[in-house]
Design an enzyme around this catalytic site. Structure first.
Site, PDB file in Angstrom:
ATOM      1  N   ASP A 191      -5.578   0.491   8.478  1.00 28.45           N
ATOM      2  CA  ASP A 191      -5.325   0.350   7.046  1.00 28.45           C
ATOM      3  C   ASP A 191      -6.016  -0.856   6.427  1.00 28.45           C
ATOM      4  OD1 ASP A 191      -3.755   2.600   6.732  1.00 28.45           O
ATOM      5  OD2 ASP A 191      -1.866   1.555   7.076  1.00 28.45           O
TER       6      ASP A 191
ATOM      7  N   GLY B 194       5.651   1.393   6.598  1.00 29.99           N
ATOM      8  CA  GLY B 194       4.728   2.355   6.025  1.00 29.99           C
ATOM      9  C   GLY B 194       4.124   1.901   4.717  1.00 29.99           C
TER      10      GLY B 194
ATOM     11  N   LYS C 140       0.856  -1.191   0.000  1.00 24.46           N
ATOM     12  CA  LYS C 140       0.000   0.000   0.000  1.00 24.46           C
ATOM     13  C   LYS C 140       0.891   1.239   0.000  1.00 24.46           C
ATOM     14  CE  LYS C 140      -1.260   1.565   3.910  1.00 24.46           C
ATOM     15  NZ  LYS C 140      -0.638   2.930   3.900  1.00 24.46           N
TER      16      LYS C 140
ATOM     17  N   GLY D 149       1.439  -5.774   7.038  1.00 22.52           N
ATOM     18  CA  GLY D 149       0.605  -6.597   7.908  1.00 22.52           C
ATOM     19  C   GLY D 149      -0.872  -6.400   7.637  1.00 22.52           C
TER      20      GLY D 149
END
Length: 284
Positions: free
Chosen positions: A136, A103, A20, A107
């Protein structure tokens, strides 16, 4: 063998849990309970962790791959936490390619992949309360370009973006998120404007992004000055259109007009910094 998202494999499914990347990250406020409000344009890479997920009578996880070191294989693992919240026991084989605490949502993306796998294996909807696993996780479930607001739980579609050749770099410096937010000087910053409808080229996307921000970049650099060095190397790479930190760090990205340019930049940066994690990707 390449693991393709959703490829059936007898007892389970194989999935990619993509990296991401926060192209923008505007911190727009802070609630009374201390949680920060965000406004971010999020995209996903064509590179990430690989998982094989199967239903099982008991939870089990194995972790292999070049970035397996330090990944918990007990109840702390977000893959198993996701399965528990979904009410299923699973057997997960995780091949770890993304660096930890980087970042890049590694996970969270892994946990989202497990939720997608459970939905496919049981023909049930994907867990609706994915934010209980981590902020997230909701955006990692669709794993496509989205605008993410609030605590990460308010998602909205964005106009189609062109594929974005990029180089991802992590200097191997773990950066915990809480100290970065603590170092943030101003918490009520302007929100991100609407993503334009007519961004057709990487150059047009990069030009618009230069008008946006990652409000956590400066506080992250104050904690881990190595990030500034990463950004400098990306920005100085031939044909780099934009260099910025992703999320709360320490990973950074550089945008390029073509995959040939991003591949070349990745090769040069990796050769100059053999201890860094460097990956040429396409963001979508």
């Amino acid at each position: 063998m390449s693991l393709i998202d959703g490829l059936p494999d007898g007892s389970g499914v194989r999935l990619l849990a993509p990296a991401k990347v926060n192209l923008t990250l505007h911190v727009t406020g802070q609630r009374d309970d201390g949680y920060h409000l965000l406004d971010s344009l999020v995209v996903f890479a064509d590179h990430g962790d690989l998982l094989h997920v199967a239903l099982s009578e008991v939870d089990a996880i194995s972790v292999t791959g070049p970035r397996a070191a330090g990944v918990p294989m007990d109840t702390r693992n977000l893959c198993l936490k996701a399965a528990r919240l979904a009410g299923q026991s699973v057997r997960v084989a995780l091949e770890k390619h993304l660096p930890n605490e980087a970042g890049l949502g590694g996970g969270s993306s892994d946990a989202a992949a497990v939720l997608r796998a459970i939905a496919r294996l049981t023909s049930a909807p994907v867990l609706a309360s994915a934010e209980r696993i981590g902020a997230d996780v909701p955006v990692c479930i669709p794993s496509r370009a989205m605008r993410m607001r609030g605590l990460g739980d308010v998602l909205s579609e964005v106009p189609a973006l062109p594929p974005l050749p990029a180089v991802l770099v992590n200097p191997g410096i773990p950066v915990a998120t809480p100290p970065v937010f603590k170092a943030l000087q101003k918490r009520d910053n302007p929100a991100m404007p609407e993503v334009p409808q007519n961004l057709k080229t990487v150059a047009e996307v990069a030009a618009w992004l230069t008008l946006q921000r990652n409000d956590l970049q400066a506080p992250a650099i104050s904690i881990a000055p190595e990030i500034a060095g990463v950004l400098a190397q990306l920005a100085s790479a031939e044909s780099c259109l934009l260099a910025r930190m992703s999320g709360s760090g320490a990973s950074c990205f550089g945008l390029f007009a073509s995959t040939e340019q991003s591949d070349r930049a990745a090769m040069i940066i990796s050769k100059a910094n053999p201890t860094w994690w460097v990956q040429s990707v396409v963001l979508k």
